[in-house]
Design a protein around this motif. Structure first.
Motif, mmCIF file in Angstrom:
data_model
loop_
_atom_site.group_PDB
_atom_site.id
_atom_site.type_symbol
_atom_site.label_atom_id
_atom_site.label_comp_id
_atom_site.label_asym_id
_atom_site.label_seq_id
_atom_site.Cartn_x
_atom_site.Cartn_y
_atom_site.Cartn_z
ATOM 1 N N LYS A 164 -25.364 7.146 10.116
ATOM 2 C CA LYS A 164 -26.772 7.462 9.894
ATOM 3 C C LYS A 164 -26.923 8.932 9.474
ATOM 4 O O LYS A 164 -26.313 9.820 10.067
ATOM 5 N N VAL A 165 -27.701 9.161 8.428
ATOM 6 C CA VAL A 165 -27.920 10.536 7.987
ATOM 7 C C VAL A 165 -29.404 10.810 7.851
ATOM 8 O O VAL A 165 -30.211 9.883 7.704
ATOM 9 N N SER A 166 -29.741 12.082 7.919
ATOM 10 C CA SER A 166 -31.124 12.492 7.713
ATOM 11 C C SER A 166 -31.076 13.863 7.061
ATOM 12 O O SER A 166 -30.420 14.776 7.541
ATOM 13 N N PHE A 167 -31.729 13.980 5.912
ATOM 14 C CA PHE A 167 -31.664 15.234 5.153
ATOM 15 C C PHE A 167 -32.938 16.037 5.337
ATOM 16 O O PHE A 167 -34.032 15.546 5.081
ATOM 17 N N GLU A 168 -32.773 17.269 5.772
ATOM 18 C CA GLU A 168 -33.938 18.133 5.937
ATOM 19 C C GLU A 168 -34.290 18.819 4.625
ATOM 20 O O GLU A 168 -35.434 19.174 4.390
ATOM 21 N N ARG A 169 -33.297 19.059 3.808
ATOM 22 C CA ARG A 169 -33.533 19.767 2.541
ATOM 23 C C ARG A 169 -32.473 19.311 1.540
ATOM 24 O O ARG A 169 -31.450 18.725 1.932
ATOM 25 N N PRO A 170 -32.734 19.568 0.252
ATOM 26 C CA PRO A 170 -31.800 19.092 -0.777
ATOM 27 C C PRO A 170 -30.366 19.561 -0.534
ATOM 28 O O PRO A 170 -29.405 18.859 -0.828
ATOM 29 N N LYS A 171 -30.228 20.755 0.040
ATOM 30 C CA LYS A 171 -28.898 21.292 0.297
ATOM 31 C C LYS A 171 -28.099 20.353 1.213
ATOM 32 O O LYS A 171 -26.886 20.187 1.036
ATOM 33 N N ASP A 172 -28.781 19.734 2.187
ATOM 34 C CA ASP A 172 -28.088 18.829 3.110
ATOM 35 C C ASP A 172 -27.490 17.649 2.355
ATOM 36 O O ASP A 172 -26.353 17.243 2.601
ATOM 37 N N ALA A 173 -28.302 17.097 1.441
ATOM 38 C CA ALA A 173 -27.814 15.961 0.660
ATOM 39 C C ALA A 173 -26.670 16.404 -0.239
ATOM 40 O O ALA A 173 -25.651 15.718 -0.360
ATOM 41 N N ALA A 174 -26.834 17.581 -0.852
ATOM 42 C CA ALA A 174 -25.786 18.087 -1.745
ATOM 43 C C ALA A 174 -24.488 18.292 -0.969
ATOM 44 O O ALA A 174 -23.404 17.966 -1.458
ATOM 45 N N ASP A 175 -24.598 18.797 0.250
ATOM 46 C CA ASP A 175 -23.398 19.024 1.054
ATOM 47 C C ASP A 175 -22.686 17.715 1.393
ATOM 48 O O ASP A 175 -21.473 17.705 1.615
ATOM 49 N N ARG A 176 -23.447 16.621 1.447
ATOM 50 C CA ARG A 176 -22.817 15.329 1.716
ATOM 51 C C ARG A 176 -22.298 14.681 0.437
ATOM 52 O O ARG A 176 -21.799 13.566 0.482
ATOM 53 N N GLY A 177 -22.488 15.339 -0.686
ATOM 54 C CA GLY A 177 -21.948 14.811 -1.934
ATOM 55 C C GLY A 177 -22.933 14.019 -2.764
ATOM 56 O O GLY A 177 -22.541 13.236 -3.625
ATOM 57 N N ILE A 178 -24.224 14.224 -2.522
ATOM 58 C CA ILE A 178 -25.225 13.563 -3.360
ATOM 59 C C ILE A 178 -25.715 14.579 -4.388
ATOM 60 O O ILE A 178 -26.311 15.593 -4.026
ATOM 61 N N ALA A 179 -25.436 14.342 -5.646
ATOM 62 C CA ALA A 179 -25.794 15.294 -6.694
ATOM 63 C C ALA A 179 -26.849 14.690 -7.600
ATOM 64 O O ALA A 179 -26.724 13.550 -8.036
ATOM 65 N N THR A 180 -27.890 15.453 -7.877
ATOM 66 C CA THR A 180 -28.940 14.980 -8.764
ATOM 67 C C THR A 180 -28.891 15.763 -10.063
ATOM 68 O O THR A 180 -28.803 16.989 -10.034
ATOM 69 N N VAL A 181 -28.936 15.058 -11.163
ATOM 70 C CA VAL A 181 -29.009 15.722 -12.457
ATOM 71 C C VAL A 181 -30.392 15.459 -13.027
ATOM 72 O O VAL A 181 -30.814 14.312 -13.133
#
Ligand code: ATP
Ligand code: MG
Lengths: 337, 274
Positions: B70-87
């Motif tokens: 289970k994950v919960s992202f507080e800010r885009p950086k959290d998602a990026a750190d988990r390897g989710i990249a948005t272009v």
């Protein structure tokens, strides 16, 4: 060919050309003695005064913000020094710290308002500009009953901040200016923080998403601009043994004009410290160098205006050339668009 | 498909902005080495969905899992750190920065010179150019060029190459082909396939059926914020997909399906008409 195109892609190019243009103009139409102009202190002293502030203002503008409260911060720094150490007679170190402290406080106010609200920083700093003009005037009149306050500084303070050097009429602030420029160059072009400043000016949201502490950096840059301005004021109070209340409007425009001539994009994301440096010299020479020509001083604003426009147009043109620059042609045919 | 743990999974995710409900009860799985095409009409909630995945928005309710955790992202950086990249649509967001500098924003390589740590421009440029050339964009060979001077397709490619270089596991592309001509778009599609081949999970938003059909393994259609269809490649015809993308207007039964779905969500005002 390659050297030429590399030259044109640099943000400082237009300011170099502006400088050459201005010198040629003064030489051809003003009959200026270049040797005399080169040895003169007036324009260098002036360049140092605006240049110390132009460096942080340039970095701030590259990061996408602007600070016009600097206009009030130069007299504020001078007044703080003179009131604390002149009128009240406290040791000069308190005057110096007072001047720098006022810069830090106003910078913090500007910076915090900038990151906490969506109000454009032009408006925020217009507010602090006018407020500080009021505080400086009212403060000095209420505290000292005068709009001009004398000050006499001890030798060590004179040596550091307010001396004439080279045995002539050059001011020691010139050395500070060079030091500020070197530091600014290192931060913007050599350290990784420079990359953050460019990224912030390009797109704040993406910069934040890339993990850059955008808010803290914005506040820091505002503290640097305001403090550099109060630093200049402090130096002048020590040099001239007094401080006067003034609006500082000229300084605002001259500093921002130097930065813009130096190739910094008003909307942020592009610029260079060498550009700002040469832009400042160009501006100072136009402004003070006219006294060395046969041209009537009353024309100086016209010349400044024309030079500003020419420099901005060149900057635009060169920026577009840099954008469209494609390196050497590839050998494979057909890949050229 | 065999039961493997999805890289990214949504369970009953809802998102509303104040009184406006944008996403309704979305459950979706994204697998590694798979291209998920997210389809739907304008305003269907596609961008909102991917922004939720990328940590820009927090779901109002529901859960997200990465690799079953289970994950919960507080800010885009959290998602990026988990390897989710948005272009984003226009790829490079720093038009006036050089390729090398923008590639490394926030993670600049440095080298020591005496007491100073200096931005290592040479390494930055070489790494950036190499990364994008590995994706077949050999026309980019000078890391000092400005991003703004690249074509739209080159910018997209560079942004994708950057995400892959920094170890992204989920690549989110919001309409990467929207503003591109046929040739440039096919470039980008090829790079999407290349990213998939490297084992990334790709989430690809597009309004063009051809583009979706060209790269998609898995299709999810949003209609007014609800997941109206979720199917694998080959399970639906081109015409059916087109109808679905148009908001399901041509499919009367689907409309009623949605309506009944809405009714189970009492308290939600009717979704805005589009
Ligand atoms: N921050 C927000 N606050 C309020 N409403 C929002 C917000 N963001 C999106 N919406 C609303 O959510 C709905 C879905 O928007 P979204 O951008 O996700 O659509 P989309 O599917 O990406 O559309 P498009 O294909 O046009 O890009 C729209 O009605 C939009 O107005
Ligand atoms: Mg969208």
């Amino acid at each position: 060919m390659d050297i030429m195109s590399a030259f044109i892609r640099r943000p400082a190019t237009a300011s170099v050309l502006s400088l050459i243009g201005v010198l040629l103009f003064y030489f051809i139409f003003g009959g200026v003695d270049l040797e005399k102009l080169g040895g003169a202190a007036s324009w260098l002293n002036y360049a140092a005064r605006i240049g110390i502030v132009a460096i942080p203002v340039g970095l701030l503008m590259i990061s996408g913000e602007i600070d016009i409260s600097i206009g009030a911060m130069i007299p504020a720094g001078a007044m703080a020094t003179a009131i604390i150490s002149g009128y009240y007679g406290l040791p000069i170190i308190f005057g110096i710290l007072g001047a720098l402290g006022i810069g830090v406080i106003v910078g913090l106010i500007n910076g915090v308002l900038a990151v906490r609200t969506t109000v454009p920083t032009l408006i925020i700093t217009l507010g602090t500009l006018i407020a500080m003009q009021g505080i400086v005037l009212a403060g000095s009149v209420i505290l000292t009953g005068n709009a001009s306050v004398p000050l006499s500084a001890p030798d060590w303070a004179k040596t550091l901040f307010g001396q004439l050097i080279f045995g002539g009429s050059h001011q020691v602030v010139i050395i500070w200016w060079l030091a500020f420029t070197l530091l600014g160059w290192f931060i913007l072009h050599q350290s990784r923080f420079g990359n953050w400043i460019f990224a912030m000016g390009g797109d704040k949201v993406s910069a934040r998403n890339a993990g850059i502490p955008v808010d803290r950096f914005t506040i820091l840059l505002f503290v640097l601009t305001a403090t550099s301005a109060s630093f200049v004021g402090m130096c002048h109070a020590i040099l001239f043994n007094s401080a006067q209340v003034s609006g500082g409007m000229n300084d605002i425009f001259n500093i921002i004009a130097s930065v813009v001539v130096g190739g910094v994009l008003l909307s942020g994301g592009f610029g260079s410290v060498p550009g700002i440096f040469i832009g400042t010299i160009t501006f100072a020479i136009v402004n003070k160098g006219i006294d060395f020509t046969d041209i009537d001083r009353n024309w100086s604003s016209l010349i400044i205006g024309v030079m500003l426009l020419a420099a901005v147009l060149m900057n635009n043109r060169f920026r577009n050339m840099a954008l469209n620059y494609v390196p050497r042609k590839k050998d494979k045919g057909g890949s050229a668009k | 498909m065999t039961e493997k743990t999805a890289v990214l999974e949504l369970r009953n995710v809802n998102k509303s902005f104040g009184p406006i409900d944008v996403l309704h009860d979305i459950s979706l799985k994204v697998n590694a080495g798979e291209v998920l095409c997210l389809l739907g009409d304008n305003g269907a909630g596609k961008s909102t969905l991917i922004k939720t995945l990328a940590g820009v928005h927090k779901p109002t309710s529901g859960e997200m899992f990465m690799d079953g955790e289970k994950v919960s992202f507080e800010r885009p950086k959290d998602a990026a750190d988990r390897g989710i990249a948005t272009v984003h649509q226009f790829g490079g967001t720093f038009p006036l920065m050089t390729i090398g500098r923008s590639f490394f924003v926030g993670v600049e390589p440095t080298k020591r010179i005496g007491p100073f740590r200096i931005f290592d421009r040479k390494t930055a440029n070489e790494t950036a150019v190499k990364a994008v050339q590995e994706f077949g964009i050999t026309r980019i060979d000078d890391g000092d060029r400005l991003i703004g001077g690249l074509s739209g397709g080159e910018r997209q490619s560079l942004a994708i190459a950057r995400a892959v270089h920094f170890g992204a596991r989920v690549l989110i592309l919001d309409e990467p082909t929207a503003a591109l001509g046929v040739k440039q778009a096919s470039h980008v599609l090829r790079i999407v396939l290349e990213a998939k081949k490297r084992g990334l999970a790709v989430i690809f938003i597009t309004h063009q059926v051809t583009h979706a059909m060209a790269v998609g393994d898995h299709f999810a259609v949003l209609i007014r914020g609800a997941l109206a269809a979720n199917f694998m490649r080959g399970e639906k015809s081109r015409e059916e997909i087109t109808d679905l993308m148009a908001g399901g207007e041509a499919l009367a039964d689907l409309d009623t399906e949605i309506e009944s779905h809405m009714e189970t969500h009492e308290g939600h005002p009717p979704p805005p008409a589009h």
